[in-house]
Design a protein around this motif. Structure first.
Motif, PDB file in Angstrom:
ATOM      1  N   VAL A   7       0.852  -1.185   0.000  1.00  0.00           N
ATOM      2  CA  VAL A   7       0.000   0.000   0.000  1.00  0.00           C
ATOM      3  C   VAL A   7       0.888   1.235   0.000  1.00  0.00           C
ATOM      4  N   PHE A   8       0.685   2.120  -0.981  1.00  0.00           N
ATOM      5  CA  PHE A   8       1.507   3.326  -1.116  1.00  0.00           C
ATOM      6  C   PHE A   8       0.590   4.548  -1.086  1.00  0.00           C
ATOM      7  N   ARG A   9       0.997   5.541  -0.320  1.00  0.00           N
ATOM      8  CA  ARG A   9       0.225   6.778  -0.226  1.00  0.00           C
ATOM      9  C   ARG A   9       1.102   7.945  -0.645  1.00  0.00           C
ATOM     10  N   PHE A  10       0.594   8.765  -1.526  1.00  0.00           N
ATOM     11  CA  PHE A  10       1.333   9.943  -1.987  1.00  0.00           C
ATOM     12  C   PHE A  10       0.318  11.030  -2.310  1.00  0.00           C
ATOM     13  N   GLY A  11       0.526  12.187  -1.663  1.00  0.00           N
ATOM     14  CA  GLY A  11      -0.451  13.258  -1.812  1.00  0.00           C
ATOM     15  C   GLY A  11      -1.813  12.784  -1.322  1.00  0.00           C
ATOM     16  N   ARG A  12      -2.836  12.954  -2.123  1.00  0.00           N
ATOM     17  CA  ARG A  12      -4.198  12.540  -1.768  1.00  0.00           C
ATOM     18  C   ARG A  12      -4.543  11.171  -2.360  1.00  0.00           C
ATOM     19  N   PHE A  13      -3.515  10.461  -2.847  1.00  0.00           N
ATOM     20  CA  PHE A  13      -3.754   9.222  -3.572  1.00  0.00           C
ATOM     21  C   PHE A  13      -3.290   8.007  -2.762  1.00  0.00           C
ATOM     22  N   THR A  14      -3.984   6.883  -2.959  1.00  0.00           N
ATOM     23  CA  THR A  14      -3.597   5.615  -2.348  1.00  0.00           C
ATOM     24  C   THR A  14      -3.573   4.547  -3.422  1.00  0.00           C
ATOM     25  N   LEU A  15      -2.419   3.905  -3.570  1.00  0.00           N
ATOM     26  CA  LEU A  15      -2.264   2.793  -4.500  1.00  0.00           C
ATOM     27  C   LEU A  15      -2.221   1.516  -3.668  1.00  0.00           C
ATOM     28  N   ASP A  16      -3.229   0.674  -3.817  1.00  0.00           N
ATOM     29  CA  ASP A  16      -3.333  -0.558  -3.032  1.00  0.00           C
ATOM     30  C   ASP A  16      -3.140  -1.743  -3.964  1.00  0.00           C
ATOM     31  N   LEU A  17      -1.946  -2.334  -3.921  1.00  0.00           N
ATOM     32  CA  LEU A  17      -1.631  -3.431  -4.830  1.00  0.00           C
ATOM     33  C   LEU A  17      -2.347  -4.714  -4.441  1.00  0.00           C
ATOM     34  N   ARG A  18      -2.770  -4.818  -3.190  1.00  0.00           N
ATOM     35  CA  ARG A  18      -3.534  -6.005  -2.771  1.00  0.00           C
ATOM     36  C   ARG A  18      -4.871  -6.047  -3.497  1.00  0.00           C
ATOM     37  N   LYS A  19      -5.495  -4.878  -3.618  1.00  0.00           N
ATOM     38  CA  LYS A  19      -6.800  -4.789  -4.267  1.00  0.00           C
ATOM     39  C   LYS A  19      -6.685  -4.467  -5.759  1.00  0.00           C
ATOM     40  N   GLN A  24      -8.375   8.342  -4.960  1.00  0.00           N
ATOM     41  CA  GLN A  24      -8.118   9.711  -4.514  1.00  0.00           C
ATOM     42  C   GLN A  24      -9.190  10.072  -3.503  1.00  0.00           C
ATOM     43  N   ASP A  25      -8.768  10.314  -2.252  1.00  0.00           N
ATOM     44  CA  ASP A  25      -9.723  10.614  -1.179  1.00  0.00           C
ATOM     45  C   ASP A  25     -10.828   9.565  -1.134  1.00  0.00           C
ATOM     46  N   ASP A  26     -10.425   8.294  -1.216  1.00  0.00           N
ATOM     47  CA  ASP A  26     -11.342   7.143  -1.135  1.00  0.00           C
ATOM     48  C   ASP A  26     -12.253   6.991  -2.355  1.00  0.00           C
TER      49      ASP A  26
END
Length: 500
Positions: A7-19, A24-26
């Motif tokens: 799981v990587f978070r940068f700025g307002r973004f979340t990259l979830d490799l599991r899913k 962006q903001d959910d």
């Protein structure tokens, strides 16, 4: 690989490799498979310049595609993330420019800011300056260990001597300190008389003052008493553990301590260090007290410091490593010991070990400006220039009148991310245009296509004379990544009129 690594978070973004998602903001966002694969590889190498060839091999393994395919995927990522997060580094590749979770910096928050001003040498004898400055510097280090205060580093605090009350407001306006510690020291052979005051700089009033008298080893008890008194007036509670860690292991004599302080003074500026003179003083301290860890630590620094600018024999660095390790063994609770262990390993290109020891130093004193700055430098060497810039910026907050080498390291981070203009402007502001600064300037101007200015910088190096060689220097910077080394060498060779 742990779940957190997916799981990587940068700025307002979340990259979830599991899913397999990007949000962006959910709110879910869409990327086509190849663009998502590109972003995944960039996220796993966040803060590092990823060469185009590496991205092509990762995203299109075993398939020949042109760079147009990669360019199209990067363009798609930028439409989703914006232009700021994904940077193009000219002739090299791309970088996801966001700090990583594990590299998070300790926060300063709204802590009171304290400056320990340079103490007055009441006796006036220049031979006692080392002891006078040493007491003030040890107070800085002792206060910084608690983490409940922001303590301005030596370089900034010592820009001011202890002054009259009328000048406290001006000092506050220049360096932003809420509280000032000022004082004086009188040395009479082994007898020391010290007066220390704590000032509320906002209102210009004295909160506390005390006079101390000690002989021999009693001098070191003064340091702890002063730190305890200041902490006790600025925070509500002081832990016994914190006080224990803020104190120095007793040494056999004030003279031994003074020898080390005088040696450190000779190393204060790497560009003008008297390495032989410093080594002689550290060896003399060790002869007096073979168990004094910091004497070995600084001997390691003196033995290895040339490696920052000139080729040094591996045998010399091995000796420095052994001295650094012995210093850390004898003084394991001193952040400086661990920091020098790290620096020597960096010079030896043992990058993982260098980071290991530096993180120990930061655990011992997370608010030490030199440790924080060195972490910035080390991360730049490890191919993480964006993370390095964040650490360097924090060091500057603690040491706003920082020595020139803070900017020296910052310039290389800017160079590695392709911001050659900002790197050159940073170097041009240096008060000391040393040969190695001019070499980096030449590389910046060459990458900007300003070849005449690049070659002027090389000519100025030649005019200085001496043993420095830009060609040799470009090989000794301890980059971990061959691509980073080649990037810097490319700029130097262009400035020298040679092809890389």
């Amino acid at each position: 690989m742990s779940v957190a690594d997916e799981v990587f978070r940068f700025g307002r973004f979340t990259l979830d490799l599991r899913k397999g998602t990007i949000e962006q903001d959910d709110e879910p966002l869409f990327l086509r498979p190849k663009a998502y694969a590109c972003l995944t590889h960039l996220a796993r190498n966040m803060g590092r310049v990823v060469p185009k060839g590496e991205l092509l091999e990762t995203v299109w393994p075993g398939v020949y595609v042109t760079e147009d395919s990669l360019t199209q995927s990067i363009r798609e990522i930028r439409k989703v993330l914006g232009d700021e997060l994904v940077r193009t580094v000219s002739k090299r590749g791309y970088m996801l420019a966001a700090g990583t979770g594990p590299q998070a910096l300790p926060e300063i928050g709204n802590q009171p800011i304290v400056a320990v001003l340079r103490f007055r040498n009441e006796g006036g004898d220049p031979a006692n300056e080392a002891i006078v400055d040493g007491l003030a510097e040890d107070i800085i280090n002792g206060l910084a260990r608690f983490g409940t205060l922001t303590v301005l580093a030596r370089n900034t605090s010592f820009s001011f001597a202890s002054h009259a009350a009328a000048e406290w407001g001006e000092i506050r306006s220049r360096i932003g300190a809420d509280f000032l510690v000022e004082g004086s020291v009188r040395r009479q052979e082994d007898r020391v008389l010290a007066a220390v005051n704590l000032i509320d700089a906002k209102v210009g009033s004295q909160l506390w003052g005390e006079r101390y008298q000690a002989e021999g080893e009693g001098f070191f008890a003064i340091e702890r008493d002063i730190v305890e008194a200041i902490i006790g007036r600025l925070v509500h509670r002081v832990t016994a553990t914190g006080l224990k860690r803020s104190s120095r292991k007793p040494i056999t004599s004030l003279a031994t301590y003074e020898l080390v302080l005088k040696g450190v003074t000779l190393l204060r500026d790497p560009a003008q260090a008297d390495l032989e003179g410093a080594e002689a003083l550290f060896n003399a301290a060790i002869a007096r007290d073979p168990a004094y860890g910091l004497a070995y630590t600084y001997l390691a620094l003196a033995r290895s410091l040339n490696a920052e600018f000139y080729p040094v024999e591996p045998e010399i660095l091995a000796q420095a490593r052994d001295f650094a390790d012995k210093g850390a063994q004898l003084a394991p609770d001193q952040a400086t010991s661990r920091r020098i262990q790290s620096l020597v390993r960096a010079f030896m290109r043992q990058h993982e070990a260098a980071e290991h020891y530096l993180r120990i130093a930061l655990e011992l004193n997370p608010f030490d400006a030199d440790c924080i700055e060195q972490m910035g430098y080390l991360l730049v060497m490890r191919g993480k220039p964006v993370d390095g810039l964040a650490w360097l910026a924090r060091a500057q907050r603690i040491d706003p009148l920082q020595p020139y080498w803070f900017e020296f390291d910052r310039s290389l981070a800017l160079y590695l991310i392709g911001d050659y203009r900002a790197a050159a402007e940073t170097l041009e502001q240096s008060t000391k245009q040393t040969p190695w600064i001019r070499t980096r300037l030449a590389a910046c101007y060459a990458q900007l296509g300003e070849i005449d200015e690049a070659r002027r910088q090389i000519a100025l190096i030649d005019d200085m004379g001496g043993k420095f060689s830009a060609r040799a220097y470009m090989k000794i910077i301890p980059f971990e990544s061959p691509a980073d080394a080649a990037h810097f060498e490319e700029g130097v060779l262009l400035a020298l009129g040679e092809k890389s």
